[in-house]
Motif scaffolding. Structure first.
Motif, PDB file in Angstrom:
ATOM      1  N   SER A 219     -13.937 -12.111   3.921  1.00  0.00           N
ATOM      2  CA  SER A 219     -13.435 -11.284   4.968  1.00  0.00           C
ATOM      3  C   SER A 219     -13.442 -10.024   4.541  1.00  0.00           C
ATOM      4  N   GLY A 220     -13.509  -9.416   3.240  1.00  0.00           N
ATOM      5  CA  GLY A 220     -13.536  -8.099   2.810  1.00  0.00           C
ATOM      6  C   GLY A 220     -11.960  -7.825   2.231  1.00  0.00           C
ATOM      7  N   THR A 221     -12.181  -6.920   1.243  1.00  0.00           N
ATOM      8  CA  THR A 221     -10.896  -6.615   0.609  1.00  0.00           C
ATOM      9  C   THR A 221     -10.505  -5.032   0.918  1.00  0.00           C
ATOM     10  N   GLU A 222      -9.519  -4.752   1.446  1.00  0.00           N
ATOM     11  CA  GLU A 222      -9.213  -3.478   1.555  1.00  0.00           C
ATOM     12  C   GLU A 222      -7.783  -3.158   1.437  1.00  0.00           C
ATOM     13  N   LEU A 223      -7.368  -2.221   0.038  1.00  0.00           N
ATOM     14  CA  LEU A 223      -5.992  -2.286  -0.470  1.00  0.00           C
ATOM     15  C   LEU A 223      -5.802  -0.718  -0.267  1.00  0.00           C
ATOM     16  N   ARG A 224      -4.658  -0.680   0.216  1.00  0.00           N
ATOM     17  CA  ARG A 224      -3.790   0.563   0.316  1.00  0.00           C
ATOM     18  C   ARG A 224      -2.573   0.733  -0.933  1.00  0.00           C
ATOM     19  N   ALA A 225      -2.418   1.630  -1.581  1.00  0.00           N
ATOM     20  CA  ALA A 225      -1.343   1.671  -2.518  1.00  0.00           C
ATOM     21  C   ALA A 225      -0.659   3.197  -2.670  1.00  0.00           C
ATOM     22  N   GLU A 226       0.628   3.030  -2.824  1.00  0.00           N
ATOM     23  CA  GLU A 226       1.253   4.236  -2.924  1.00  0.00           C
ATOM     24  C   GLU A 226       2.383   3.877  -3.451  1.00  0.00           C
ATOM     25  N   ARG A 227       2.781   4.871  -4.709  1.00  0.00           N
ATOM     26  CA  ARG A 227       3.960   4.588  -5.396  1.00  0.00           C
ATOM     27  C   ARG A 227       5.000   5.720  -4.967  1.00  0.00           C
ATOM     28  N   VAL A 228       6.041   5.212  -4.611  1.00  0.00           N
ATOM     29  CA  VAL A 228       7.048   5.959  -3.979  1.00  0.00           C
ATOM     30  C   VAL A 228       8.597   5.855  -4.994  1.00  0.00           C
ATOM     31  N   THR A 229       9.604   6.848  -4.549  1.00  0.00           N
ATOM     32  CA  THR A 229      10.578   6.770  -5.391  1.00  0.00           C
ATOM     33  C   THR A 229      11.758   6.577  -4.463  1.00  0.00           C
ATOM     34  N   ARG A 230      12.544   5.240  -4.547  1.00  0.00           N
ATOM     35  CA  ARG A 230      13.635   4.960  -3.582  1.00  0.00           C
ATOM     36  C   ARG A 230      14.732   4.405  -4.537  1.00  0.00           C
ATOM     37  N   GLU A 231      15.763   5.458  -4.202  1.00  0.00           N
ATOM     38  CA  GLU A 231      16.984   5.259  -4.825  1.00  0.00           C
ATOM     39  C   GLU A 231      16.803   5.389  -6.319  1.00  0.00           C
ATOM     40  N   GLY A 232      15.981   6.177  -6.880  1.00  0.00           N
ATOM     41  CA  GLY A 232      15.967   6.647  -8.346  1.00  0.00           C
ATOM     42  C   GLY A 232      14.915   5.566  -8.995  1.00  0.00           C
ATOM     43  N   HIS A 233      14.342   4.719  -8.240  1.00  0.00           N
ATOM     44  CA  HIS A 233      13.378   3.719  -8.723  1.00  0.00           C
ATOM     45  C   HIS A 233      11.917   3.826  -8.231  1.00  0.00           C
ATOM     46  N   ASP A 234      11.122   3.774  -9.188  1.00  0.00           N
ATOM     47  CA  ASP A 234       9.596   3.467  -8.644  1.00  0.00           C
ATOM     48  C   ASP A 234       9.312   2.216  -7.997  1.00  0.00           C
ATOM     49  N   VAL A 235       8.561   2.448  -6.856  1.00  0.00           N
ATOM     50  CA  VAL A 235       8.460   1.141  -6.011  1.00  0.00           C
ATOM     51  C   VAL A 235       6.911   1.497  -5.586  1.00  0.00           C
ATOM     52  N   MET A 236       5.999   0.138  -5.786  1.00  0.00           N
ATOM     53  CA  MET A 236       4.549   0.377  -5.653  1.00  0.00           C
ATOM     54  C   MET A 236       4.525  -0.307  -4.348  1.00  0.00           C
ATOM     55  N   VAL A 237       4.137   0.594  -2.966  1.00  0.00           N
ATOM     56  CA  VAL A 237       4.084   0.060  -1.932  1.00  0.00           C
ATOM     57  C   VAL A 237       2.722  -0.186  -1.432  1.00  0.00           C
ATOM     58  N   LEU A 238       2.183  -1.636  -1.272  1.00  0.00           N
ATOM     59  CA  LEU A 238       0.987  -2.232  -0.919  1.00  0.00           C
ATOM     60  C   LEU A 238       0.774  -2.699   0.402  1.00  0.00           C
ATOM     61  N   SER A 239      -0.433  -2.320   1.003  1.00  0.00           N
ATOM     62  CA  SER A 239      -0.543  -2.887   2.109  1.00  0.00           C
ATOM     63  C   SER A 239      -2.059  -3.208   2.348  1.00  0.00           C
ATOM     64  N   GLY A 240      -2.732  -3.883   3.190  1.00  0.00           N
ATOM     65  CA  GLY A 240      -4.178  -4.272   3.619  1.00  0.00           C
ATOM     66  C   GLY A 240      -4.304  -5.628   3.337  1.00  0.00           C
ATOM     67  N   GLN A 241      -5.717  -6.158   2.777  1.00  0.00           N
ATOM     68  CA  GLN A 241      -5.968  -7.485   2.793  1.00  0.00           C
ATOM     69  C   GLN A 241      -6.794  -7.840   1.676  1.00  0.00           C
ATOM     70  N   ILE A 242      -6.945  -9.137   1.344  1.00  0.00           N
ATOM     71  CA  ILE A 242      -7.885  -9.473   0.220  1.00  0.00           C
ATOM     72  C   ILE A 242      -8.436 -10.891   0.510  1.00  0.00           C
ATOM     73  N   SER A 243      -9.412 -10.880   0.174  1.00  0.00           N
ATOM     74  CA  SER A 243     -10.060 -12.306   0.622  1.00  0.00           C
ATOM     75  C   SER A 243      -9.717 -13.411  -0.572  1.00  0.00           C
ATOM     76  N   THR A 244     -10.006 -14.563   0.044  1.00  0.00           N
ATOM     77  CA  THR A 244      -9.494 -15.863  -0.962  1.00  0.00           C
ATOM     78  C   THR A 244     -10.283 -15.863  -2.103  1.00  0.00           C
ATOM     79  N   ASN A 245     -11.721 -15.436  -1.935  1.00  0.00           N
ATOM     80  CA  ASN A 245     -12.461 -15.428  -3.193  1.00  0.00           C
ATOM     81  C   ASN A 245     -12.698 -14.253  -3.862  1.00  0.00           C
ATOM     82  N   ALA A 246     -11.880 -13.043  -3.532  1.00  0.00           N
ATOM     83  CA  ALA A 246     -12.053 -11.885  -4.296  1.00  0.00           C
ATOM     84  C   ALA A 246     -11.454 -11.882  -5.665  1.00  0.00           C
ATOM     85  N   ARG A 247     -12.176 -11.180  -6.564  1.00  0.00           N
ATOM     86  CA  ARG A 247     -11.506 -10.972  -7.903  1.00  0.00           C
ATOM     87  C   ARG A 247     -10.300 -10.201  -7.643  1.00  0.00           C
TER      88      ARG A 247
END
Length: 479
Positions: A219-247
């Protein structure tokens, strides 16, 4: 009348001389018609014969060509085999049961390539030293430098959020190039959330906001990632999709605080090794106590190997960390690192002015000239003990890791070694500097600095490298 004719003849000869020199860059020089500022020069090292030049003393931004200055200064200061050492120290000693009654301090040694693999070896050596529990805190000391004031837009923004790794902030106690790494794998079935772990651990050390969905095979793999700071902590925000047969895909994003990242990472590793820390982890700018003894230490990679990574991958974190290490007093900042390189350059004959606000070239205020950059290259050529470690950091267009340099004729691809520099804001910068070998085997140096302004069109690498390759090929073939 005769006097006027003599002056006219002299003026004409001067113009012809300039034309002859500039003709060596006949193709590259056409960028000036579009409003770009150029400083370019190519010359043979033996005999100092100039093959072409365009405003060779004009001061322009070199972007990441700055890293060639950093590499030369570092080799001059420490030599190719120098290694940076990271230590775990304490004022206490473990008792017979492995209890350390006091704080455990990581003494950040400014290793620009310290990774979790190195930290794991450090933890194993602490375990070998008999430590099983720390009745105190884990303190990460960045007394040499850190947190370093950000003076570029990307780095300042990275304190709150980052969608890249090249803008990593700086500390003498950084790990993994100041960036978090997480691994994204498909879930068990379509519709499931993706599975996210740390690149070096079964669980991610920082917080994860996972919005990535698993989709059917292919189905294709499209990932978006942004590291944000929330309440003094680093958070990795991930969105998008990944195929079941993707590495699994590894994602790197700059942390908001490299020393804090080190503290969290090292604390997790101590826990995995069965070494408990009673009072958690913290960071400090204080130097370890004078009486502290070393419980474990790990040496980094030789400088010549570090410089390969700095130059080949244009690693900004590594370059600026090395520049900060050149400063002999604690609490170094980027300008002091630049001044340390400038002090080295002052000893290069015929270099001329140079202004460096960083060792990476991310700072837009850096200035040098084509003639100056060539003087640097020529000076390193004449240092047999350092030249092999310096020249090997440059890339050949025929097989360099940066694919955009793989262009031009066979002559250009196999007779040139270079370092490139790129900036897009506030103006476009494309810079190239390196060595060439003529058909007869003579060594030459060349530098081309091209800077735009607010009204110049977009400047691609093909706009610079293609004409430069034609010009250099002519020089190589005719000498």
């Amino acid at each position: 009348m005769r006097y006027r004719l003599s002056k006219l003849l002299l003026f004409t000869l001067c113009l012809l001389s300039l034309t002859v020199q500039a003709s060596g860059f006949a193709q590259l020089g056409r960028l000036a018609d579009k409003g770009f500022l150029i400083s370019a020069e190519a010359r043979l090292i033996d005999g100092d014969e100039t093959l072409g030049s365009i405003e060779p003393e004009r001061q322009l931004s070199p972007a990441s060509v700055t890293k060639a200055y950093l590499a030369a200064a570092a080799l001059d200061r420490w030599g190719p085999q120098h290694r940076f050492t990271t230590q775990l120290v304490s004022s206490a000693s473990p008792d017979a049961e492995g209890l350390l009654r006091g704080d455990l301090i990581l003494d950040g040694g400014g290793d620009p390539a310290l990774t979790t693999e190195d930290l794991w070896r450090l933890v194993q050596r602490l375990h070998q030293a008999g430590v099983r529990m720390v009745e105190g805190r884990l303190l990460v000391s960045q007394w040499r430098f850190g947190p370093v004031e950000c003076i570029t837009t990307d780095r300042c923004q990275a304190r709150e959020r980052s969608a890249n790794a090249y803008s990593a902030l700086l500390s003498s106690a950084g790990v993994n190039y100041g960036s978090w790494c997480i691994s994204v794998a498909p879930g068990a079935a379509p519709g499931d959330p993706s599975r996210v772990t740390g690149c070096d651990s079964q669980a991610a050390i920082l917080r994860i906001d996972n919005r990535v969905k698993t989709r059917p095979d292919n189905s294709g793999t499209e990932l978006r990632a942004e590291r944000v700071t929330r309440e003094g902590h680093d958070v990795m925000v991930l969105s998008g999709q990944i195929s079941t047969n993707a590495r699994p895909r590894d994602i790197y994003r700059a942390s908001s605080d490299p020393a804090d990242q080190m503290a969290m990472t090292l604390l997790a590793m101590l826990d995995q090794a069965g070494i408990a820390v009673r009072d958690g982890a913290d960071t400090t700018q204080a130097e370890p106590p004078a009486g502290a003894r070393t419980l474990a230490a790990v040496d980094g990679k030789p400088l010549q190997e570090l410089l390969l990574r700095v130059m080949n991958y244009s690693n900004n974190f590594m370059a600026d960390t090395l520049a900060l290490n050149l400063v002999e007093t604690p609490r170094a900042d980027l300008r002091l690192g630049g001044l340390a390189i400038e002090e080295f350059v002052a000893g290069i004959p015929d270099h001329g002015p140079v202004t460096l606000f960083s060792g990476s070239g991310l700072t837009t205020e850096n200035r040098t000239s084509a003639r100056g950059a060539n003087a640097l290259l020529a000076s390193m050529f004449h240092r047999p003990s350092l030249f092999p470690s310096f020249v090997v950091t440059l890339q050949s267009p025929s097989n360099g890791v940066m694919r955009f340099i793989r262009r031009g004729s066979s002559t250009f691809q196999h007779h040139v070694m270079l370092k490139t520099g790129t900036l897009n804001q506030p103006v476009a910068v494309r810079a190239v500097s390196g060595y060439f070998r003529t058909r007869s085997g003579r060594w030459g140096v060349f530098t081309a600095l091209v800077n735009g302004n607010g009204s110049t069109p977009y400047l691609s690498w093909s706009d610079v490298l293609d004409p430069l390759a034609v010009d250099l090929e002519r020089m190589i073939d005719t000498h």
